[in-house]
Design an enzyme around this catalytic site. Structure first.
Site, PDB file in Angstrom:
ATOM      1  N   ILE A 146      77.815-118.858  -6.882  1.00  0.00           N
ATOM      2  CA  ILE A 146      76.753-118.561  -7.852  1.00  0.00           C
ATOM      3  C   ILE A 146      76.959-117.168  -8.472  1.00  0.00           C
ATOM      4  CG2 ILE A 146      75.078-120.108  -6.763  1.00  0.00           C
ATOM      5  CD1 ILE A 146      73.725-117.635  -5.516  1.00  0.00           C
ATOM      6  N   PRO A 147      76.368-116.954  -9.664  1.00  0.00           N
ATOM      7  CA  PRO A 147      76.531-115.667 -10.355  1.00  0.00           C
ATOM      8  C   PRO A 147      75.428-114.690  -9.959  1.00  0.00           C
ATOM      9  CG  PRO A 147      75.467-117.225 -11.811  1.00  0.00           C
ATOM     10  CD  PRO A 147      75.615-117.910 -10.491  1.00  0.00           C
ATOM     11  N   TRP A 148      75.470-113.523 -10.599  1.00  0.00           N
ATOM     12  CA  TRP A 148      74.555-112.443 -10.222  1.00  0.00           C
ATOM     13  C   TRP A 148      73.260-112.426 -11.050  1.00  0.00           C
ATOM     14  CZ3 TRP A 148      74.343-110.522 -14.969  1.00  0.00           C
ATOM     15  CH2 TRP A 148      75.515-110.527 -15.750  1.00  0.00           C
ATOM     16  N   LYS A 172      78.649-118.810  -1.574  1.00  0.00           N
ATOM     17  CA  LYS A 172      79.325-117.548  -1.873  1.00  0.00           C
ATOM     18  C   LYS A 172      78.553-116.903  -3.024  1.00  0.00           C
ATOM     19  CE  LYS A 172      81.902-115.431  -4.208  1.00  0.00           C
ATOM     20  NZ  LYS A 172      81.495-114.223  -4.958  1.00  0.00           N
ATOM     21  N   PRO A 173      77.643-115.964  -2.691  1.00  0.00           N
ATOM     22  CA  PRO A 173      76.914-115.297  -3.774  1.00  0.00           C
ATOM     23  C   PRO A 173      77.836-114.310  -4.503  1.00  0.00           C
ATOM     24  CG  PRO A 173      76.251-114.407  -1.622  1.00  0.00           C
ATOM     25  CD  PRO A 173      77.273-115.481  -1.349  1.00  0.00           C
ATOM     26  N   ALA A 174      77.362-113.812  -5.648  1.00  0.00           N
ATOM     27  CA  ALA A 174      78.179-112.895  -6.446  1.00  0.00           C
ATOM     28  C   ALA A 174      78.267-111.531  -5.757  1.00  0.00           C
ATOM     29  CB  ALA A 174      77.588-112.749  -7.842  1.00  0.00           C
ATOM     30  N   SER A 226      81.134-118.135 -15.357  1.00  0.00           N
ATOM     31  CA  SER A 226      81.782-118.106 -16.668  1.00  0.00           C
ATOM     32  C   SER A 226      82.760-119.280 -16.823  1.00  0.00           C
ATOM     33  CB  SER A 226      82.539-116.791 -16.818  1.00  0.00           C
ATOM     34  OG  SER A 226      83.509-116.694 -15.795  1.00  0.00           O
ATOM     35  N   GLU A 228      85.758-119.238 -17.862  1.00  0.00           N
ATOM     36  CA  GLU A 228      87.118-118.882 -17.427  1.00  0.00           C
ATOM     37  C   GLU A 228      87.268-119.090 -15.926  1.00  0.00           C
ATOM     38  OE1 GLU A 228      85.039-116.898 -19.156  1.00  0.00           O
ATOM     39  OE2 GLU A 228      85.950-117.165 -21.134  1.00  0.00           O
ATOM     40  N   GLU A 247      78.387-125.352 -14.119  1.00  0.00           N
ATOM     41  CA  GLU A 247      77.290-124.814 -14.937  1.00  0.00           C
ATOM     42  C   GLU A 247      77.827-123.532 -15.554  1.00  0.00           C
ATOM     43  OE1 GLU A 247      74.514-126.308 -15.437  1.00  0.00           O
ATOM     44  OE2 GLU A 247      73.977-127.492 -13.684  1.00  0.00           O
ATOM     45  N   CYS A 281      72.303-117.701 -18.883  1.00  0.00           N
ATOM     46  CA  CYS A 281      73.233-118.674 -19.468  1.00  0.00           C
ATOM     47  C   CYS A 281      72.586-119.380 -20.643  1.00  0.00           C
ATOM     48  CB  CYS A 281      73.659-119.683 -18.418  1.00  0.00           C
ATOM     49  SG  CYS A 281      72.284-120.504 -17.635  1.00  0.00           S
ATOM     50  N   GLN A 327      79.870-104.676 -17.565  1.00  0.00           N
ATOM     51  CA  GLN A 327      79.050-105.532 -18.431  1.00  0.00           C
ATOM     52  C   GLN A 327      78.433-104.699 -19.560  1.00  0.00           C
ATOM     53  OE1 GLN A 327      79.188-108.672 -17.899  1.00  0.00           O
ATOM     54  NE2 GLN A 327      77.684-109.417 -19.376  1.00  0.00           N
ATOM     55  N   GLU A 380      79.712-115.600 -26.370  1.00  0.00           N
ATOM     56  CA  GLU A 380      78.607-115.297 -25.475  1.00  0.00           C
ATOM     57  C   GLU A 380      78.646-113.800 -25.151  1.00  0.00           C
ATOM     58  OE1 GLU A 380      78.755-116.738 -21.391  1.00  0.00           O
ATOM     59  OE2 GLU A 380      76.653-117.299 -21.572  1.00  0.00           O
TER      60      GLU A 380
HETATM   61  P1  NAD Z   1      81.788-115.139 -13.059  1.00  0.00           P
HETATM   62  O1  NAD Z   1      82.398-116.428 -13.441  1.00  0.00           O
HETATM   63  O2  NAD Z   1      82.566-113.907 -13.185  1.00  0.00           O
HETATM   64  O3  NAD Z   1      81.319-115.176 -11.525  1.00  0.00           O
HETATM   65  C1  NAD Z   1      80.542-116.209 -11.011  1.00  0.00           C
HETATM   66  C2  NAD Z   1      80.866-116.385  -9.553  1.00  0.00           C
HETATM   67  O4  NAD Z   1      82.218-116.792  -9.430  1.00  0.00           O
HETATM   68  C3  NAD Z   1      80.712-115.108  -8.718  1.00  0.00           C
HETATM   69  O5  NAD Z   1      80.184-115.440  -7.449  1.00  0.00           O
HETATM   70  C4  NAD Z   1      82.140-114.645  -8.576  1.00  0.00           C
HETATM   71  O6  NAD Z   1      82.373-113.881  -7.421  1.00  0.00           O
HETATM   72  C5  NAD Z   1      82.881-115.964  -8.488  1.00  0.00           C
HETATM   73  N1  NAD Z   1      84.300-115.893  -8.829  1.00  0.00           N
HETATM   74  C6  NAD Z   1      84.945-114.974  -9.603  1.00  0.00           C
HETATM   75  N2  NAD Z   1      86.273-115.230  -9.632  1.00  0.00           N
HETATM   76  C7  NAD Z   1      86.478-116.329  -8.872  1.00  0.00           C
HETATM   77  C8  NAD Z   1      87.610-117.095  -8.546  1.00  0.00           C
HETATM   78  N3  NAD Z   1      88.831-116.759  -8.961  1.00  0.00           N
HETATM   79  N4  NAD Z   1      87.445-118.194  -7.782  1.00  0.00           N
HETATM   80  C9  NAD Z   1      86.226-118.549  -7.341  1.00  0.00           C
HETATM   81  N5  NAD Z   1      85.106-117.860  -7.616  1.00  0.00           N
HETATM   82  C10 NAD Z   1      85.226-116.758  -8.365  1.00  0.00           C
HETATM   83  O7  NAD Z   1      80.451-115.110 -13.874  1.00  0.00           O
HETATM   84  P2  NAD Z   1      79.373-113.952 -13.918  1.00  0.00           P
HETATM   85  O8  NAD Z   1      79.924-112.869 -14.759  1.00  0.00           O
HETATM   86  O9  NAD Z   1      78.912-113.642 -12.553  1.00  0.00           O
HETATM   87  O10 NAD Z   1      78.177-114.712 -14.655  1.00  0.00           O
HETATM   88  C11 NAD Z   1      78.134-114.801 -16.032  1.00  0.00           C
HETATM   89  C12 NAD Z   1      78.511-116.172 -16.530  1.00  0.00           C
HETATM   90  O11 NAD Z   1      77.823-117.191 -15.822  1.00  0.00           O
HETATM   91  C13 NAD Z   1      78.101-116.359 -17.975  1.00  0.00           C
HETATM   92  O12 NAD Z   1      79.133-116.997 -18.692  1.00  0.00           O
HETATM   93  C14 NAD Z   1      76.878-117.236 -17.876  1.00  0.00           C
HETATM   94  O13 NAD Z   1      76.568-117.931 -19.030  1.00  0.00           O
HETATM   95  C15 NAD Z   1      77.217-118.110 -16.734  1.00  0.00           C
HETATM   96  N6  NAD Z   1      76.010-118.732 -16.124  1.00  0.00           N
HETATM   97  C16 NAD Z   1      75.795-120.077 -16.306  1.00  0.00           C
HETATM   98  C17 NAD Z   1      74.659-120.677 -15.800  1.00  0.00           C
HETATM   99  C18 NAD Z   1      74.381-122.138 -15.994  1.00  0.00           C
HETATM  100  O14 NAD Z   1      73.567-122.685 -15.291  1.00  0.00           O
HETATM  101  N7  NAD Z   1      75.011-122.825 -16.934  1.00  0.00           N
HETATM  102  C19 NAD Z   1      73.748-119.911 -15.073  1.00  0.00           C
HETATM  103  C20 NAD Z   1      73.993-118.553 -14.897  1.00  0.00           C
HETATM  104  C21 NAD Z   1      75.146-117.985 -15.434  1.00  0.00           C
END
Ligand code: NAD
Length: 478
Positions: A146-148, A172-174, A226, A228, A247, A281, A327, A380
């Protein structure tokens, strides 16, 4: 409050003994450290979850699973203030928003507690001499990354549904916001969840996250983040051929037609981009306005932006800081880029006096008119930046709305009933809100995207289908 890793109901140091600093985004200062989970810790957590499935957790009848979840929901609801303060300090969001997140988390567990014993298969009409039935079964061990931005909500929505369907979870939280997940893990242990049913392993994405998404003992991965990183998670999960829910991000439009009730729309237009400092998001980051109403709408929105105030989480204003320095510089870059490209900034909010130095603050900024296809209209930003676009008619509105790689959410503002339905049907996204935006975030409402916004649905009863698998049993009895 413990900041270790929760594995098999025990609090442990990470295998490496390393920790990660916890920063308050309101002043940039470190105030705690959390465990830095890695692949050895993920491995232990996955094994603990498997043992829980084969043991006490797997044997629990659905109704008992639901009762445990109801206890956890109540424990969260009883601690809204404590959890809100943990979340606000960790993420920088204003306290009132963090309180709403804690309540939403409690509500997710309440909803899925009630759903746990209502997920079932069917009997199917078939040839004479057969009885055929389907069984809804958990995938097994589910991984949750999950993200932060909304840690408590993401935990409730993802882990809540997975537990209700009978899975054992590894979360695995952020790395930037793990504190509330650790505290809720602690509350789950106190509520009586069997060891291993819920494991919480904080850590960096490329370490703990990558280890979780590619672990051969994981049967399903739910990822929110994200696009990516979503691709990386899919690639890792594909090596084990396990299903994933994605998501991802968004560039969600609000379409305002000239006949709209503007007074009703205005709070939603600003709220949808300012909430959580635009780090949502489903943020309404594009404002598409019919040309004949453009000047009127732009002026009213600008007026609201000028009144927005930014400050630390405990000042509890309209907007808090962004999550981290990186950010902030990313969002500042978009604002600076728009200025360089000659896009007019129609208004911005103000940093309140006495805001602590060192925080990652960005004033909410409103730009317009922004050209369809331009950077600010397509990408975004994930910050409090709203881009207004002018459209001539309904067809153009739909074309522009659908014209980004994303497809998460859209809002439509019009009094014309036919247009409400036509436009709702023509929009390519996962949720459409007519004459509102977000519908109060109801946990009952299935949520997810199309295109680059991802696939699979969380929230509502629908999520339970994603977190379970169907087994067909055909009995030939003559
Ligand atoms: P992020 O993708 O950088 O990180 C999200 C999670 O993935 C974190 O827990 C991070 O530690 C983990 N992660 C990072 N690299 C990884 C890897 N190589 N393998 C596995 N896990 C890894 O995203 P962010 O910057 O934390 O959040 C922002 C993004 O999340 C935005 O694009 C936002 O739109 C999206 N988001 C989507 C939703 C939805 O429900 N659609 C909700 C919230 C956020």
């Amino acid at each position: 409050m413990t900041t270790k890793l929760l594995i098999a109901g025990d609090w442990r140091e990470s295998a490496s003994g390393d920790t990660i600093p916890v920063i308050d985004p309101s002043d940039g200062a470190e105030y705690a450290r959390i465990g830095r989970g890695g692949s050895a810790d993920i491995d232990r957590a996955v094994k603990a979850a498997r043992a829980a499935l084969e043991g006490a957790w797997g044997r629990l009848p659905a109704v008992e699973r639901g009762r445990l979840m109801a206890k956890l929901s109540q424990a969260i609801a009883d601690r809204v203030e404590e959890l809100a303060r943990i979340e606000a300090r960790d993420t920088g969001k204003p306290l009132k928003q963090a309180r709403a997140d804690a309540l939403a988390c409690a509500r997710y567990f309440e909803f899925y507690a009630g759903a746990a014993d209502k997920l079932h298969g069917e009997t199917l009409p078939y040839m004479a001499g057969y009885t055929v039935l389907t069984l809804r079964e958990p995938h097994g061990v589910t991984g949750h990354i999950i993200p932060w931005n909304y840690p408590m909500q993401m935990l409730g929505r993802s882990v809540g549904a997975a537990l209700a369907a009978g899975n054992a979870c590894v979360l695995k939280p952020a790395e930037d916001a793990s504190m509330s997940s650790l505290r809720i893990g602690e509350l789950a242990t106190e509520a009586g969840f069997p060891p291993g049913a819920i494991n919480v392993v904080p850590g960096y994405g490329e370490e703990a996250g990558a280890a979780l998404s590619g672990h051969p003992g994981i049967d399903h991965v739910s990822f929110t983040g994200s696009p990516e990183v979503g691709t990386l998670v899919q690639q890792a999960a594909a090596r084990n051929n396990v299903p994933v829910t994605m998501e991802l991000g968004g560039k969600s439009p609000q379409l305002v037609f000239a006949d709209a009730d503007l007074d009703a729309a205005l709070p939603f237009i600003t709220g949808a981009i300012v909430q959580n400092a635009g780090q949502t998001c489903s943020a309404g980051s594009r404002l598409l306005v019919e040309a004949t109403a453009y000047d009127r709408v732009a002026e009213k929105v600008a007026e609201r932006f000028r009144s927005l105030r930014v400050g630390s989480w405990d000042m509890d204003l309209d907007c808090g800081p962004l999550i981290n320095r990186q950010q902030k510089s990313r969002v500042d870059g978009y604002i600076e880029g728009a200025r360089r490209d000659g896009v007019a900034k129609l208004a911005e909010g103000v940093l309140a006096p006495n805001t602590p130095p060192g925080g990652y603050y960005v004033a909410p900024s409103f730009f317009g008119p922004v050209a369809p296809g331009s950077k600010l209209e397509q990408e975004e930003v994930f910050g409090p930046v709203l881009a207004a676009v002018r459209f001539a008619d309904e067809a153009e509105a739909v074309r522009v709305a659908n014209g980004t790689p994303y497809g998460l959410v859209a809002g439509v503002w019009t009094r014309d009933g036919g247009r409400q339905l036509r436009v709702a049907r023509a929009l390519r996204c996962g949720q459409v809100f007519v004459n509102n935006y977000g519908a109060g975030g109801g946990v009952e409402l299935p949520f997810g995207g199309v295109k680059r916004s991802g696939f699979g649905r969380e929230k509502g009863f629908e999520a339970l289908y994603g977190f379970s698998t169907l087994k067909t049993v055909a009995i030939r009895h003559g």
